[in-house]
Design a protein around this motif. Structure first.
Motif: not given
Length: 166
Positions: A40, A43, A57
């Motif tokens: 995450g 990302w 994720t």
């Protein structure tokens, strides 16, 4: 804690404390969280790879969510324990389930363990060990006071039971 003249493999009578569900849930969350958290962060911080890390994720969240949703309640249904004047009985596990009976004449040590997360939930674990390397019975997720009483009871009973472990 009663006299039982027939030592046999049978379901123990006592469930672990209901707070063990919260303990196991927190443990599983802490186990499952790092990988999706790292993906995450990647990302959010690396624009050219956002699509890949978005999928990474989401995909890495699924097994952790499933494990966290299923395992604690399932373990609670399986985990049981009992101590009689003759033996300690325990059932544990969730996918791989184990039932154990240890005659008090074989007990060498009785220990208690309280990790930081167990302390947070007011829980303890008790280990009843024999001379055999695989002979330990572990009762995890019982109330701290119940664990203290159990250790005291077992220590007294082990001293009183004649056998080959002393």
């Amino acid at each position: 804690m009663e006299r039982d003249d027939n030592l046999r493999l049978r379901p123990p009578r006592h469930r672990v404390d209901r707070r063990a569900i919260g303990w196991w849930t927190l443990q599983s969350t802490l186990f499952a969280l790092p990988l999706p958290l790292i993906f995450g962060i990647l990302w959010a911080t690396i624009p050219p790879t956002r699509e890949f890390f978005m999928w990474a994720t989401l995909i890495s969240c699924l097994p952790g969510l499933l494990y966290t949703a299923v395992m604690p309640a399932w373990r609670y249904r399986v985990h049981r324990w009992e101590a009689t004047d003759d033996a300690v009985y325990a059932a544990s596990g969730w996918l791989w389930q184990q039932w154990r009976v240890v005659p008090l004449s074989r007990v060498q040590t009785v220990d208690t363990l309280r990790g930081p997360i167990q302390q947070l939930f007011g829980l303890s674990g008790v280990t009843v060990a024999t001379a055999s390397s695989s002979g330990a019975v572990k009762i995890k997720g019982i109330d701290h006071k119940v664990a203290e009483d159990l250790v005291e009871y077992l220590a007294a009973r082990v001293q009183a039971v004649p056998g080959d472990a002393t």
